[in-house]
Design a protein around this motif. Structure first.
Motif, PDB file in Angstrom:
ATOM      1  N   ILE A   1       0.837  -1.197   0.000  1.00 55.93           N
ATOM      2  CA  ILE A   1       0.000   0.000   0.000  1.00 55.93           C
ATOM      3  C   ILE A   1       0.876   1.252   0.000  1.00 55.93           C
ATOM      4  O   ILE A   1       0.622   2.200  -0.743  1.00 55.93           O
ATOM      5  CB  ILE A   1      -0.968  -0.016   1.206  1.00 55.93           C
ATOM      6  N   PHE A   2       1.900   1.260   0.831  1.00 58.55           N
ATOM      7  CA  PHE A   2       2.816   2.401   0.875  1.00 58.55           C
ATOM      8  C   PHE A   2       3.403   2.658  -0.515  1.00 58.55           C
ATOM      9  O   PHE A   2       3.411   3.784  -1.005  1.00 58.55           O
ATOM     10  CB  PHE A   2       3.926   2.138   1.898  1.00 58.55           C
TER      11      PHE A   2
ATOM     12  N   ASP B   1      -2.316  16.877  -8.417  1.00 56.20           N
ATOM     13  CA  ASP B   1      -2.696  17.849  -7.380  1.00 56.20           C
ATOM     14  C   ASP B   1      -2.897  17.211  -6.001  1.00 56.20           C
ATOM     15  O   ASP B   1      -3.617  17.748  -5.169  1.00 56.20           O
ATOM     16  CB  ASP B   1      -3.966  18.614  -7.775  1.00 56.20           C
ATOM     17  N   GLU B   2      -2.255  16.086  -5.752  1.00 60.69           N
ATOM     18  CA  GLU B   2      -2.392  15.413  -4.459  1.00 60.69           C
ATOM     19  C   GLU B   2      -1.254  15.853  -3.546  1.00 60.69           C
ATOM     20  O   GLU B   2      -0.105  15.933  -3.960  1.00 60.69           O
ATOM     21  CB  GLU B   2      -2.336  13.906  -4.692  1.00 60.69           C
ATOM     22  N   THR B   3      -1.594  16.125  -2.297  1.00 64.71           N
ATOM     23  CA  THR B   3      -0.587  16.570  -1.334  1.00 64.71           C
ATOM     24  C   THR B   3       0.022  15.370  -0.601  1.00 64.71           C
ATOM     25  O   THR B   3      -0.598  14.303  -0.521  1.00 64.71           O
ATOM     26  CB  THR B   3      -1.212  17.512  -0.294  1.00 64.71           C
ATOM     27  N   PRO B   4       1.212  15.539  -0.044  1.00 66.77           N
ATOM     28  CA  PRO B   4       1.786  14.479   0.787  1.00 66.77           C
ATOM     29  C   PRO B   4       0.867  14.133   1.962  1.00 66.77           C
ATOM     30  O   PRO B   4       0.764  12.968   2.352  1.00 66.77           O
ATOM     31  CB  PRO B   4       3.111  15.074   1.262  1.00 66.77           C
ATOM     32  N   GLN B   5       0.193  15.130   2.527  1.00 70.77           N
ATOM     33  CA  GLN B   5      -0.733  14.878   3.636  1.00 70.77           C
ATOM     34  C   GLN B   5      -1.870  13.953   3.194  1.00 70.77           C
ATOM     35  O   GLN B   5      -2.250  13.040   3.924  1.00 70.77           O
ATOM     36  CB  GLN B   5      -1.304  16.190   4.154  1.00 70.77           C
TER      37      GLN B   5
ATOM     38  N   GLN C   1      -4.324   8.494   3.255  1.00 72.44           N
ATOM     39  CA  GLN C   1      -4.765   7.300   2.534  1.00 72.44           C
ATOM     40  C   GLN C   1      -4.095   6.039   3.071  1.00 72.44           C
ATOM     41  O   GLN C   1      -4.738   4.998   3.221  1.00 72.44           O
ATOM     42  CB  GLN C   1      -4.475   7.454   1.043  1.00 72.44           C
ATOM     43  N   ILE C   2      -2.812   6.150   3.387  1.00 73.11           N
ATOM     44  CA  ILE C   2      -2.105   4.991   3.956  1.00 73.11           C
ATOM     45  C   ILE C   2      -2.706   4.628   5.307  1.00 73.11           C
ATOM     46  O   ILE C   2      -2.964   3.453   5.589  1.00 73.11           O
ATOM     47  CB  ILE C   2      -0.593   5.280   4.074  1.00 73.11           C
TER      48      ILE C   2
ATOM     49  N   THR D   1     -10.976  10.804   1.987  1.00 74.98           N
ATOM     50  CA  THR D   1      -9.829   9.906   2.055  1.00 74.98           C
ATOM     51  C   THR D   1     -10.074   8.622   1.265  1.00 74.98           C
ATOM     52  O   THR D   1      -9.151   8.079   0.651  1.00 74.98           O
ATOM     53  CB  THR D   1      -9.490   9.574   3.523  1.00 74.98           C
ATOM     54  N   VAL D   2     -11.298   8.146   1.251  1.00 81.66           N
ATOM     55  CA  VAL D   2     -11.617   6.880   0.595  1.00 81.66           C
ATOM     56  C   VAL D   2     -11.732   7.035  -0.922  1.00 81.66           C
ATOM     57  O   VAL D   2     -11.309   6.145  -1.672  1.00 81.66           O
ATOM     58  CB  VAL D   2     -12.913   6.292   1.202  1.00 81.66           C
ATOM     59  N   ASP D   3     -12.276   8.142  -1.394  1.00 84.62           N
ATOM     60  CA  ASP D   3     -12.481   8.312  -2.835  1.00 84.62           C
ATOM     61  C   ASP D   3     -11.196   8.158  -3.658  1.00 84.62           C
ATOM     62  O   ASP D   3     -11.213   7.478  -4.690  1.00 84.62           O
ATOM     63  CB  ASP D   3     -13.162   9.644  -3.140  1.00 84.62           C
ATOM     64  N   PRO D   4     -10.065   8.740  -3.235  1.00 84.58           N
ATOM     65  CA  PRO D   4      -8.836   8.508  -4.011  1.00 84.58           C
ATOM     66  C   PRO D   4      -8.396   7.039  -3.994  1.00 84.58           C
ATOM     67  O   PRO D   4      -7.809   6.555  -4.964  1.00 84.58           O
ATOM     68  CB  PRO D   4      -7.784   9.381  -3.318  1.00 84.58           C
ATOM     69  N   LEU D   5      -8.695   6.328  -2.922  1.00 86.01           N
ATOM     70  CA  LEU D   5      -8.342   4.906  -2.849  1.00 86.01           C
ATOM     71  C   LEU D   5      -9.157   4.094  -3.848  1.00 86.01           C
ATOM     72  O   LEU D   5      -8.653   3.147  -4.451  1.00 86.01           O
ATOM     73  CB  LEU D   5      -8.544   4.385  -1.423  1.00 86.01           C
TER      74      LEU D   5
END
Length: 117
Positions: free
Chosen positions: A18-19, A29-33, A38-39, A74-78
């Motif tokens: 996953i990582f 446009d995704e941030t590290p946060q 997500q992890i 958080t779930v939608d990008p997953l």
């Protein structure tokens, strides 16, 4: 190998996979946060999965203490990454629709093949 050791290897393989998937394949446009969230969410969902808890929006909210919007963000990008699959089921009252998630079977299969079990 003992069953306990197999479980530990499976957990480690899942976390590492996953990582790798999230950090090595950032979305536009995704941030590290966002990637860290997500992890963390995948870890929670995996524990719920192992405990045979349905991965519904309501259950995730209850387990994490996040708002529905926070969970959805958080779930939608997953789901978009293909790490989770989404389906719609009847809600607990049997009238409306509820979102239910599952860890993508391909992910679990890749981890099983990695372990050689």
């Amino acid at each position: 190998m003992t069953r306990a050791l197999n479980v530990q290897w499976h957990n480690l393989a899942f976390s590492a996979f996953i990582f790798h998937e999230i950090f090595d394949n950032p979305l536009e446009d995704e941030t590290p946060q966002s990637r860290l969230k997500q992890i963390g969410m995948m870890s929670v969902l995996y524990i719920m999965h192992q405990g045979h808890q349905p991965l519904t929006l309501s259950n995730i909210v209850e387990n994490t203490g996040l708002t529905r919007t926070g969970v959805t963000e958080t779930v939608d990008p997953l789901v978009g990454r293909g790490l989770l699959t989404e389906s719609f089921v009847k809600n607990s009252m049997g009238r409306g629709k509820a979102r239910r998630f599952e860890i993508a079977p391909e992910i679990l299969e890749k981890i099983r093949s990695f372990q050689g079990s």
